[in-house]
Design a protein around this motif. Sequence first.
Motif, PDB file in Angstrom:
ATOM      1  N   ALA A 134       0.833  -1.205   0.000  1.00 52.11           N
ATOM      2  CA  ALA A 134       0.000   0.000   0.000  1.00 52.11           C
ATOM      3  C   ALA A 134       0.869   1.258   0.000  1.00 52.11           C
ATOM      4  N   SER A 135       1.935   1.271   0.778  1.00 51.23           N
ATOM      5  CA  SER A 135       2.832   2.416   0.838  1.00 51.23           C
ATOM      6  C   SER A 135       3.484   2.676  -0.519  1.00 51.23           C
ATOM      7  N   ASN A 136       3.910   1.614  -1.198  1.00 52.76           N
ATOM      8  CA  ASN A 136       4.508   1.778  -2.521  1.00 52.76           C
ATOM      9  C   ASN A 136       3.519   2.411  -3.497  1.00 52.76           C
ATOM     10  N   LEU A 137       2.261   1.936  -3.463  1.00 46.74           N
ATOM     11  CA  LEU A 137       1.249   2.480  -4.371  1.00 46.74           C
ATOM     12  C   LEU A 137       0.942   3.933  -4.035  1.00 46.74           C
ATOM     13  N   ARG A 138       0.840   4.258  -2.741  1.00 45.59           N
ATOM     14  CA  ARG A 138       0.540   5.646  -2.358  1.00 45.59           C
ATOM     15  C   ARG A 138       1.671   6.581  -2.770  1.00 45.59           C
ATOM     16  N   HIS A 139       2.917   6.161  -2.551  1.00 43.45           N
ATOM     17  CA  HIS A 139       4.044   7.029  -2.890  1.00 43.45           C
ATOM     18  C   HIS A 139       4.191   7.182  -4.397  1.00 43.45           C
ATOM     19  N   TYR A 140       3.858   6.145  -5.145  1.00 46.52           N
ATOM     20  CA  TYR A 140       3.936   6.281  -6.602  1.00 46.52           C
ATOM     21  C   TYR A 140       2.855   7.232  -7.109  1.00 46.52           C
ATOM     22  N   GLY A 141       1.646   7.115  -6.579  1.00 47.22           N
ATOM     23  CA  GLY A 141       0.550   7.980  -7.005  1.00 47.22           C
ATOM     24  C   GLY A 141      -0.312   7.321  -8.068  1.00 47.22           C
ATOM     25  N   ARG A 142      -1.412   7.951  -8.368  1.00 45.08           N
ATOM     26  CA  ARG A 142      -2.366   7.389  -9.327  1.00 45.08           C
ATOM     27  C   ARG A 142      -1.780   7.452 -10.734  1.00 45.08           C
ATOM     28  N   THR A 143      -2.001   6.390 -11.481  1.00 45.74           N
ATOM     29  CA  THR A 143      -1.478   6.267 -12.830  1.00 45.74           C
ATOM     30  C   THR A 143      -2.274   5.207 -13.567  1.00 45.74           C
ATOM     31  N   ARG A 144      -2.349   5.347 -14.879  1.00 47.38           N
ATOM     32  CA  ARG A 144      -3.042   4.318 -15.661  1.00 47.38           C
ATOM     33  C   ARG A 144      -2.215   3.042 -15.773  1.00 47.38           C
ATOM     34  N   HIS A 145      -0.958   3.095 -15.309  1.00 52.13           N
ATOM     35  CA  HIS A 145      -0.080   1.933 -15.422  1.00 52.13           C
ATOM     36  C   HIS A 145      -0.161   0.988 -14.223  1.00 52.13           C
ATOM     37  N   LEU A 146      -0.970   1.336 -13.216  1.00 54.43           N
ATOM     38  CA  LEU A 146      -1.167   0.494 -12.041  1.00 54.43           C
ATOM     39  C   LEU A 146      -2.622   0.584 -11.602  1.00 54.43           C
ATOM     40  N   PRO A 147      -3.168  -0.476 -10.995  1.00 49.48           N
ATOM     41  CA  PRO A 147      -4.506  -0.356 -10.405  1.00 49.48           C
ATOM     42  C   PRO A 147      -4.487   0.658  -9.265  1.00 49.48           C
ATOM     43  N   ALA A 148      -5.565   1.420  -9.139  1.00 49.73           N
ATOM     44  CA  ALA A 148      -5.651   2.404  -8.061  1.00 49.73           C
ATOM     45  C   ALA A 148      -5.911   1.717  -6.728  1.00 49.73           C
ATOM     46  N   LEU A 149      -5.230   2.189  -5.693  1.00 48.74           N
ATOM     47  CA  LEU A 149      -5.447   1.693  -4.334  1.00 48.74           C
ATOM     48  C   LEU A 149      -6.666   2.376  -3.735  1.00 48.74           C
ATOM     49  N   HIS A 150      -7.554   1.589  -3.119  1.00 48.51           N
ATOM     50  CA  HIS A 150      -8.736   2.165  -2.487  1.00 48.51           C
ATOM     51  C   HIS A 150      -8.686   2.099  -0.968  1.00 48.51           C
ATOM     52  N   ASP A 151      -8.144   1.018  -0.416  1.00 45.54           N
ATOM     53  CA  ASP A 151      -8.157   0.906   1.041  1.00 45.54           C
ATOM     54  C   ASP A 151      -7.183  -0.176   1.478  1.00 45.54           C
ATOM     55  N   GLN A 152      -6.694  -0.015   2.704  1.00 45.72           N
ATOM     56  CA  GLN A 152      -5.945  -1.071   3.375  1.00 45.72           C
ATOM     57  C   GLN A 152      -6.461  -1.190   4.794  1.00 45.72           C
ATOM     58  N   ARG A 153      -6.792  -2.393   5.191  1.00 43.75           N
ATOM     59  CA  ARG A 153      -7.190  -2.665   6.568  1.00 43.75           C
ATOM     60  C   ARG A 153      -6.458  -3.912   7.027  1.00 43.75           C
ATOM     61  N   ALA A 154      -5.597  -3.712   8.019  1.00 42.36           N
ATOM     62  CA  ALA A 154      -4.769  -4.820   8.527  1.00 42.36           C
ATOM     63  C   ALA A 154      -4.019  -5.445   7.350  1.00 42.36           C
ATOM     64  N   ASN A 155      -4.233  -6.731   7.079  1.00 45.66           N
ATOM     65  CA  ASN A 155      -3.474  -7.415   6.028  1.00 45.66           C
ATOM     66  C   ASN A 155      -4.223  -7.499   4.703  1.00 45.66           C
ATOM     67  N   VAL A 156      -5.244  -6.653   4.512  1.00 42.59           N
ATOM     68  CA  VAL A 156      -6.078  -6.717   3.310  1.00 42.59           C
ATOM     69  C   VAL A 156      -6.012  -5.402   2.541  1.00 42.59           C
ATOM     70  N   LEU A 157      -5.842  -5.505   1.213  1.00 43.40           N
ATOM     71  CA  LEU A 157      -5.853  -4.354   0.323  1.00 43.40           C
ATOM     72  C   LEU A 157      -7.009  -4.486  -0.659  1.00 43.40           C
ATOM     73  N   TRP A 158      -7.583  -3.325  -1.020  1.00 47.32           N
ATOM     74  CA  TRP A 158      -8.548  -3.271  -2.107  1.00 47.32           C
ATOM     75  C   TRP A 158      -8.000  -2.349  -3.186  1.00 47.32           C
ATOM     76  N   VAL A 159      -7.894  -2.876  -4.415  1.00 44.51           N
ATOM     77  CA  VAL A 159      -7.465  -2.071  -5.555  1.00 44.51           C
ATOM     78  C   VAL A 159      -8.497  -2.214  -6.665  1.00 44.51           C
ATOM     79  N   ASP A 160      -8.441  -1.308  -7.640  1.00 50.51           N
ATOM     80  CA  ASP A 160      -9.340  -1.387  -8.778  1.00 50.51           C
ATOM     81  C   ASP A 160      -9.206  -2.724  -9.495  1.00 50.51           C
ATOM     82  N   TYR A 161     -10.318  -3.241  -9.950  1.00 48.94           N
ATOM     83  CA  TYR A 161     -10.279  -4.321 -10.937  1.00 48.94           C
ATOM     84  C   TYR A 161     -10.134  -3.661 -12.297  1.00 48.94           C
ATOM     85  N   VAL A 162      -9.055  -3.941 -13.002  1.00 50.48           N
ATOM     86  CA  VAL A 162      -8.764  -3.285 -14.271  1.00 50.48           C
ATOM     87  C   VAL A 162      -9.307  -4.133 -15.413  1.00 50.48           C
ATOM     88  N   HIS A 163     -10.123  -3.529 -16.234  1.00 46.00           N
ATOM     89  CA  HIS A 163     -10.676  -4.224 -17.398  1.00 46.00           C
ATOM     90  C   HIS A 163      -9.707  -4.094 -18.574  1.00 46.00           C
TER      91      HIS A 163
END
Length: 260
Positions: A41-70
Amino acid sequence: MLRALGLWSREHYDVEIVLENDQPRYKKITFKSEGHAHRVASNLRHYGRTRHLPALHDQRANVLWVDYVHGRPCATVDDRMMPEIARCFGRFAGRGSRMRPLASTPYWQTHLAHLAELRTHGVIDARLHDELLTRSHHARPDFIRVGFDYRDPIGPNLLHRDGCGSICAIDVKNLHQDTLVGEGLAKASDRWLHADRRAYVFDHLRALGLADIESSFAFITLYERTSRVMRKAERDLKLHRRVRRRGFKRQRLTGLLDTL
């Protein structure tokens, strides 16, 4: 259930698709540890939003939610994909990266330690160890680029986004920051990034002011391949208390010498 039956290859994380109105909306990634989830999650936040990676939506404990990319998986990479692939890896390499003296980083000493360990465990003999060491000294750059790198760009980890056609690296755990830039390209060179495609990517990187990646690529490749073989040996030692398939691992390194 699949893990209990020995049919599940993912040891450190699980992935579930979260539906919204019966359509894929998120990927829910459950890691074995909260620390691993936090690093990704930290790597994704520091990189920032980009079309080259799924967007991070949330982290809770050991679980991450990212965009499902079509899009269409790049199961087999072909030459028509190279402009978008070059743009993708140019963005990764240029995002906040900087040049550092190799001596001020851990990479040279780590590389030497890996070669010594592989010799100790019989993966390489004295002759191959000395040859790899000699090649490493010849390839050693004074400076290397440190920043973001996507370390596992195998075809199934890359996706053509619907609509824009950009390449998206969907396996987010493989984005690393403050690391040696070019390891991912070195691994891809062992798969689908043959010499002509590599030259295309290097031309694009040169135009972005990142020519140093090409000039230090021999060392990056030696470092990446040796590290990869070392990780496999360490996994064997942990699980089986011995290094298995030494001949195959040795071949991964002798084959490398023919390409440098």
